[in-house]
Design an enzyme around this catalytic site. Structure first.
Site, mmCIF file in Angstrom:
data_model
loop_
_atom_site.group_PDB
_atom_site.id
_atom_site.type_symbol
_atom_site.label_atom_id
_atom_site.label_comp_id
_atom_site.label_asym_id
_atom_site.label_seq_id
_atom_site.Cartn_x
_atom_site.Cartn_y
_atom_site.Cartn_z
ATOM 1 N N SER A 1 0.928 -1.074 0.018
ATOM 2 C CA SER A 1 0.119 0.101 0.015
ATOM 3 C C SER A 1 0.942 1.226 -0.064
ATOM 4 O O SER A 1 1.646 1.488 0.884
ATOM 5 C CB SER A 1 -0.780 0.155 1.196
ATOM 6 O OG SER A 1 -1.619 1.138 1.466
ATOM 7 N N LYS B 1 -1.235 -0.775 -4.355
ATOM 8 C CA LYS B 1 -2.221 0.012 -3.904
ATOM 9 C C LYS B 1 -1.946 1.199 -3.885
ATOM 10 O O LYS B 1 -0.849 1.597 -2.983
ATOM 11 C CB LYS B 1 -3.028 -0.387 -2.902
ATOM 12 C CG LYS B 1 -4.158 0.460 -2.034
ATOM 13 C CD LYS B 1 -4.824 -0.450 -0.969
ATOM 14 C CE LYS B 1 -4.815 0.208 0.227
ATOM 15 N NZ LYS B 1 -5.674 -0.325 1.553
ATOM 16 N N LYS C 1 -2.873 5.173 -2.550
ATOM 17 C CA LYS C 1 -3.856 6.067 -1.789
ATOM 18 C C LYS C 1 -4.089 7.410 -2.585
ATOM 19 O O LYS C 1 -3.401 7.824 -3.217
ATOM 20 C CB LYS C 1 -3.143 6.609 -0.478
ATOM 21 C CG LYS C 1 -2.940 5.321 0.524
ATOM 22 C CD LYS C 1 -4.261 4.992 1.075
ATOM 23 C CE LYS C 1 -3.838 3.607 2.133
ATOM 24 N NZ LYS C 1 -5.263 3.498 2.759
ATOM 25 N N ASP D 1 -7.196 3.135 -3.151
ATOM 26 C CA ASP D 1 -7.907 3.304 -1.861
ATOM 27 C C ASP D 1 -8.169 4.827 -1.452
ATOM 28 O O ASP D 1 -7.072 5.539 -1.374
ATOM 29 C CB ASP D 1 -7.246 2.691 -0.740
ATOM 30 C CG ASP D 1 -7.950 2.715 0.554
ATOM 31 O OD1 ASP D 1 -8.819 3.113 0.557
ATOM 32 O OD2 ASP D 1 -7.429 2.191 1.343
ATOM 33 N N GLU E 1 -11.289 1.122 -3.455
ATOM 34 C CA GLU E 1 -11.611 0.748 -1.877
ATOM 35 C C GLU E 1 -12.307 1.972 -1.421
ATOM 36 O O GLU E 1 -11.732 3.149 -1.437
ATOM 37 C CB GLU E 1 -10.318 0.450 -1.420
ATOM 38 C CG GLU E 1 -10.419 0.015 0.078
ATOM 39 C CD GLU E 1 -8.870 -0.506 0.608
ATOM 40 O OE1 GLU E 1 -7.945 -0.736 -0.282
ATOM 41 O OE2 GLU E 1 -8.832 -0.622 1.935
ATOM 42 N N ASP F 1 -14.099 -1.300 2.946
ATOM 43 C CA ASP F 1 -13.211 -1.320 3.966
ATOM 44 C C ASP F 1 -13.858 -0.678 5.180
ATOM 45 O O ASP F 1 -14.720 -1.363 5.888
ATOM 46 C CB ASP F 1 -11.917 -0.520 3.702
ATOM 47 C CG ASP F 1 -10.797 -0.539 5.021
ATOM 48 O OD1 ASP F 1 -11.220 -1.068 5.906
ATOM 49 O OD2 ASP F 1 -9.838 -0.064 4.717
ATOM 50 N N LYS G 1 -10.356 -6.788 7.740
ATOM 51 C CA LYS G 1 -9.523 -6.403 8.712
ATOM 52 C C LYS G 1 -9.928 -6.990 9.905
ATOM 53 O O LYS G 1 -11.006 -6.378 10.733
ATOM 54 C CB LYS G 1 -9.052 -4.826 8.890
ATOM 55 C CG LYS G 1 -8.536 -4.361 7.666
ATOM 56 C CD LYS G 1 -8.286 -2.531 7.684
ATOM 57 C CE LYS G 1 -7.713 -2.100 6.720
ATOM 58 N NZ LYS G 1 -7.534 -0.794 6.754
ATOM 59 N N GLY H 1 -4.625 -4.081 5.906
ATOM 60 C CA GLY H 1 -3.505 -4.108 6.768
ATOM 61 C C GLY H 1 -3.867 -2.672 7.745
ATOM 62 O O GLY H 1 -4.471 -1.776 7.275
HETATM 63 O O1 OSB Z 1 -7.440 1.968 4.555
HETATM 64 O O2 OSB Z 1 -6.333 0.110 4.132
HETATM 65 C C1 OSB Z 1 -6.192 1.266 4.714
HETATM 66 C C2 OSB Z 1 -3.221 1.706 6.858
HETATM 67 C C3 OSB Z 1 -3.613 2.390 7.947
HETATM 68 C C4 OSB Z 1 -5.139 2.791 8.051
HETATM 69 C C5 OSB Z 1 -5.970 2.179 6.973
HETATM 70 C C6 OSB Z 1 -5.282 1.601 5.910
HETATM 71 C C7 OSB Z 1 -4.135 1.294 5.779
HETATM 72 C C8 OSB Z 1 -3.289 0.695 4.596
HETATM 73 C C9 OSB Z 1 -2.050 0.295 5.042
HETATM 74 O O3 OSB Z 1 -3.711 0.985 3.484
HETATM 75 C C10 OSB Z 1 -1.924 -1.346 4.609
HETATM 76 C C11 OSB Z 1 -0.787 -1.878 5.339
HETATM 77 O O4 OSB Z 1 -0.802 -2.374 6.499
HETATM 78 O O5 OSB Z 1 0.043 -2.107 4.491
HETATM 79 MG MG MG Z 2 -8.618 0.805 3.036
#
Ligand code: OSB
Ligand code: MG
Length: 369
Positions: A135, A161, A163, A188, A213, A238, A262, A290
């Site tokens: 990510s 992924k 952001k 995401d 996402e 999510d 999660k 994650g």
């Molecule tokens: O939205 O998936 C998410 C990390 C912190 C809070 C929300 C998210 C995330 C990530 C990181 O996308 C995923 C990872 O742990 O590698």
């Molecule tokens: Mg997410």
């Protein structure tokens, strides 16, 4: 099993590189590590709340409060059977899933140790390694983003992924797609759009993404259904799937094509398993999200992602993507096929280094009956 004592360690660990989402940038990740002592065994868990209520309303502060003042007292004097028994005991506490999940994780660790089985075995998992991705947070410039993605591809990641947030979405994703036409790519938004502003995401349909996402409100299911009718790219939820019941609502409303599971967000691994089973039956693909976990949470995510319904790569990157120093003897590394091995030893399958936990701890809160 009888619980003898519980220690809470609120922790702050420096990330190898800052992580920016639509709700903010962090350089240090907080969490609360839970240690349970029970009949000569030690169980470990990780509450994945961060310092700020950006992803969830829960924070390290609320997690400490809810654990100390409400959840832990419910366990004293109980002959605790398993995670489902735990869920029944804590049902009177509304919400606070991240707090519940961290405590439940430590109970799973104890349950698995007592059964002399790995978590993956206990879950009925079918894989010995799981496909993973990385990510990538928002970067200062598109050039920085491309450089960062290229570096992760060099490391061996085969799924990326990105952001996104309003104004930092279509052009960024298009640059990465142009540079890597065959890459498994997804985005995401962490709830950064409204049904109106999400119209700007339409061009993503031409970029062959695995999924988008959580584009809309963190508690929404219905508007995602409406948005889904306007996009060809699969919609993944999510934030707004907070329980097996909400997963059922999302499926019945046809609000999504895919669910990110999660364990923290849904109140524990037991609830994550139920969502997995529901989606497997409905033919809805799931993948493991994650929360920048330490190796403690990462070990449990790997066990979960080894179940048959997890057919998309998880946000479970190698230890080195997150921290220079972690909390366990073991280090999770990436295999050449962009996969990570699932722990095989009894319990979580990792050896927690309490000295490391103490090194990053902001406090140690010892609780007894
Ligand atoms: O939205 O998936 C998410 C990390 C912190 C809070 C929300 C998210 C995330 C990530 C990181 O996308 C995923 C990872 O742990 O590698
Ligand atoms: Mg997410």
């Amino acid at each position: 099993m009888k619980i003898d004592s519980i220690t809470l360690y609120p922790l702050q660990m420096p990330l190898v590189t800052h992580f920016e989402t639509s709700f903010g940038r962090i350089q240090n990740r907080e969490c609360v590590i839970v240690k349970i002592q029970s009949e000569g065994l030690t169980g470990w868990g990780e509450c994945v709340a961060d310092h700020d209520p950006g992803y969830s309303y829960e924070t390290t502060g609320t997690v400490l409060h809810i654990l100390q003042d409400f959840l832990v007292p419910l366990l004293w004097g109980q002959d605790l059977q398993d995670a489902l028994h735990f869920q029944r005991l804590v049902a009177p506490v509304r919400g606070h899933h991240l707090a519940k999940a961290g405590l439940e994780m430590a109970i799973w660790d104890l349950t698995a140790q007592r059964a002399n089985q790995s978590l993956a075995q206990l879950f009925g998992a079918t894989r010995s390694s799981v496909e993973v991705g990385v990510s990538v947070g928002l970067q200062d410039t598109p050039a920085d983003l491309l450089q960062r993605v290229n570096a992760y591809l060099q490391d061996g990641y085969r799924r990326v992924k990105l952001k996104i947030k309003p104004g930092r979405d279509v052009s960024e994703a298009a640059i990465i797609r142009a540079a890597h036409p065959d890459l498994k790519l997804q985005v995401d938004a962490n709830s950064a759009y409204t049904l109106q502003t999400a119209a700007a995401l339409q061009p993503l349909d031409d970029l062959n993404l695995l999924l988008i996402e959580q584009p809309l409100y963190e508690d929404d299911i219905w508007d995602h259904r409406l948005l889904r009718q306007n996009l060809r790219t699969p919609i993944c939820l999510d934030e707004s799937v907070t329980s097996p019941r909400h997963a059922r609502y999302a499926l019945e409303m046809q609000a999504c094509d895919i669910i990110n599971i999660k364990p923290g967000r849904v109140g524990g691994l037991s609830q994550a398993l139920q969502i997995h089973d529901l989606c497997l039956k409905a033919g809805i693909p799931v993948w493991c999200g994650g929360m920048l976990e330490s190796n403690i949470g990462r070990a449990t995510n790997l066990a979960l992602a080894a179940l048959p319904g997890f057919t998309l790569p998880g946000d479970i990157s190698a230890s080195a993507r997150y921290y220079n120093e972690d909390l366990t003897e073991e280090t999770f590394s990436l295999n050449p096929d962009s996969a990570i091995n699932v722990p095989t030893r009894p319990g979580l399958g990792v050896t927690v280094l309490e000295s490391q936990v103490k090194k990053f701890a902001l406090a140690a809160i010892a609780l007894q009956p």
